[in-house]
Write an enzyme that holds these catalytic residues in place. Structure first.
Site, PDB file in Angstrom:
ATOM      1  N   GLU A 112      12.196  12.268  -6.742  1.00 11.12           N
ATOM      2  CA  GLU A 112      11.238  11.313  -6.170  1.00 11.12           C
ATOM      3  C   GLU A 112      10.106  11.220  -7.172  1.00 11.12           C
ATOM      4  O   GLU A 112       9.504  12.225  -7.544  1.00 11.12           O
ATOM      5  CB  GLU A 112      10.749  11.787  -4.801  1.00 11.12           C
ATOM      6  CG  GLU A 112       9.961  10.721  -4.039  1.00 11.12           C
ATOM      7  CD  GLU A 112       8.464  10.909  -4.157  1.00 11.12           C
ATOM      8  OE1 GLU A 112       7.815  10.019  -4.760  1.00 11.12           O
ATOM      9  OE2 GLU A 112       7.945  11.915  -3.664  1.00 11.12           O
ATOM     10  N   CYS A 159       2.079   9.899  -3.749  1.00 14.56           N
ATOM     11  CA  CYS A 159       3.097   8.976  -4.250  1.00 14.56           C
ATOM     12  C   CYS A 159       3.132   7.707  -3.419  1.00 14.56           C
ATOM     13  O   CYS A 159       3.523   6.644  -3.908  1.00 14.56           O
ATOM     14  CB  CYS A 159       4.474   9.639  -4.216  1.00 14.56           C
ATOM     15  SG  CYS A 159       4.548  11.217  -5.069  1.00 14.56           S
TER      16      CYS A 159
END
Length: 543
Positions: free
Chosen positions: A293, A327
């Site tokens: 990720e 994120c």
């Protein structure tokens, strides 16, 4: 010997404590913060059953007070990575053969330790070491980490229960073996829960792991290791090393027993690691699993029907909680011209009300960014924008690193939808707004989808259901986590499995069975009760 398939405790999301004035959790946390701030720790690497101290000490400084010293950690070298691999491989067989319910019990106990005696400690170290306020630390280091551990156990049993059908005279079975080798977990500074989950998820499935936390997260990483050890995790199952990335990678990615990468970090680093693994593919016993990720350029788009106050709140929360160092943080927004004046007014009012400073002052909504490198990078984006003829500074824009790495929450309005800060990941408290003509919603959806290579999170605000549906369809690949009338942050384990695609990663959804399936190598077993004794099939018979 187990002779039953046990039901595990039903997981329930951990209740987020408020830390409001007068609450017992606030008093306990303030006490622990003061205690930890006024003592220095000496953090080793954890390799097998050893606490390894090299003497090569690196200071740990709070980002909001970088002259203060919280302690040191010991940096290792290639020899320690080799030692960790040997330790992991020596532990592998016994751990892989342990009955699943005993593995589950260890991580369930770890969850209860975090919920109870370690809660203030994991939150305090996250606050001091990573400059998170009390609420952000609570939802991350305590609640999300607890949820990962508990829900993963349930998902593990769901996977094990998934079995093939059998035909008459045949019994088909499917076993979910751990990978043949070790997993390398590389974790970021911004979420303590991610740091714990990336080595723990493969370990739960019977794998062994080498864990390299970010240097700026080692302070709370030590608490994670303390929790795992107290929970009964055997030596060598998770080995924590503090080694420079290229040094660790040179050893690990050339080792025949490298079996998987569990990564959260930058897109550039992940792509480099993928290339390295590809180049070395002939060296490995198996094809390594690659789970990552990475970055995001997360968006909010509002329709002309949207409520201006809701949009403004989504921007101020979604962009500036934990200084935008998520994120999932919103860093670009597309606002229709009819509601922009109100949205702008509400945003400016919110930012004028923000307090910024030390994490020990619970009145501060905003704290410091993680380090000098991050501070300089973000400040340059802001300073360049101030000089640009196509950008208007809506709010914020200040920055000062004399005591801590403080950057004011900053809102920019770009007249050019392809201006730098509309396209590039900044990873800080900066959002850029593009105001589009209220009748150009469909064209703006297309613009949004084509602007960024990332596809992590995004949100649509609309009171018109047709518009919400249209955005959901047109932006189908623009975000792995898509929100309707909510900010694009705050995914909850068990509710919104998290991950994105395109340049944002492999979308293997942390906190779900999808992720755990990546850490097993299934074996099909077919047993025939009465075996044939004649090669001839009926079709061979004479007329």
């Amino acid at each position: 010997m187990s002779n039953a398939f046990y039901n595990v405790p039903v997981p329930v999301n951990e209740l987020v404590k408020s830390y409001a004035p007068g609450t017992p959790e606030r008093a306990e946390l303030k006490k622990i913060l003061a205690e930890y701030k006024n003592k220095q720790v000496d953090i080793p690497m954890y390799i097998g059953g050893e606490e390894v101290r090299t003497g090569n000490k690196i200071e740990i400084n709070p980002p909001h007070n970088h002259q203060h010293v919280l302690g040191h950690f010991h940096e290792g070298d290639a020899s320690h990575v080799e030692q960790a691999i040997k330790s992991a491989l020596s532990a592998r067989t016994k751990w892989a053969e342990m009955s699943w319910e005993h593995r589950a019990s260890i991580f369930l106990k770890a969850a209860d330790l975090l919920a109870g005696p370690y809660r203030a400690k994991i939150n305090a170290t996250t606050m001091l070491g990573q400059s998170k306020n009390a609420f952000q630390a609570e939802i991350d280091a305590a609640c999300e980490f607890i949820d990962f551990l508990k829900f993963n156990v349930k998902y593990m049993t769901d996977i094990y229960k998934e079995q093939p059908e059998s035909a008459p005279g045949i019994w088909n079975r499917l076993e979910y073996r751990p990978l043949e080798g070790f997993v390398f977990a590389i974790t970021p500074f911004n979420f303590t829960s991610i740091a714990g989950n990336l080595p723990a998820a493969p370990a739960l499935m019977g794998n062994v792991a080498i864990w390299k936390p970010a240097y700026t997260q080692v302070y709370s990483a030590q608490v994670i290791m303390e929790v795992f050890k107290e929970a009964g995790l055997p030596d060598g199952v998770i080995n924590m090393v503090a080694v420079d990335g290229p040094v660790a990678g040179d050893v690990i990615f050339n080792h025949a027993d490298f079996a998987g990468l569990h990564f959260t970090g930058s897109t550039g680093v992940f792509q480099h690691l993928w290339k390295t693994i590809g180049t070395n593919i002939g060296k490995y016993k198996t094809y390594p699993r690659i789970v990552g990720e990475t970055g995001g350029k997360d968006f909010i788009i509002a329709h002309k029907s949207a409520d201006a106050k809701q949009v403004a709140t989504a921007i101020t929360r979604g962009s500036f909680e934990f200084q935008g160092q998520k994120c999932s943080a919103s860093s670009r927004a597309y606002i229709p011209s009819n509601i922009w004046p109100d949205v702008k007014k509400f945003i400016q009012a919110d930012l004028a009300d923000f307090k910024m400073g030390d994490v020990e002052d619970f009145g501060n909504f905003v704290n410091a960014v993680i380090d000098k490198k991050s501070f300089d990078k973000i400040s340059k984006y802001i300073d360049d924008a101030k000089e640009s003829p196509v950008v208007e500074l809506v709010a914020g824009g200040g920055h000062d690193d004399s005591k801590g790495y403080f950057i004011e929450p900053t809102v920019l309005e770009a007249k050019d939808p392809m201006y730098t800060t509309m396209c590039e990941e900044i990873f800080g408290p900066v959002i850029t707004i593009y105001v589009y003509h209220e009748e150009n919603f469909e064209d703006t959806l297309r613009l949004l989808d084509e602007t960024s290579p990332y596809a992590l999170t995004g949100a649509i605000f609309s009171r018109d259901r047709y518009a919400a549906e249209l955005a959901t369809k047109r932006l189908v690949h623009a975000a792995g986590n898509f929100y309707i009338n909510d900010k694009p942050t705050g995914a909850v384990v068990g509710q919104q499995p998290f991950g994105g695609s395109r340049a944002s990663g492999t979308n293997d959804k942390a906190g779900s069975a999808i992720n755990l399936m990546r850490w097993v190598s299934p074996r099909t077993i077919k047993e025939t009760f009465i075996s044939p004794t004649d090669y001839r099939y009926p079709f061979l018979g004479e007329e």
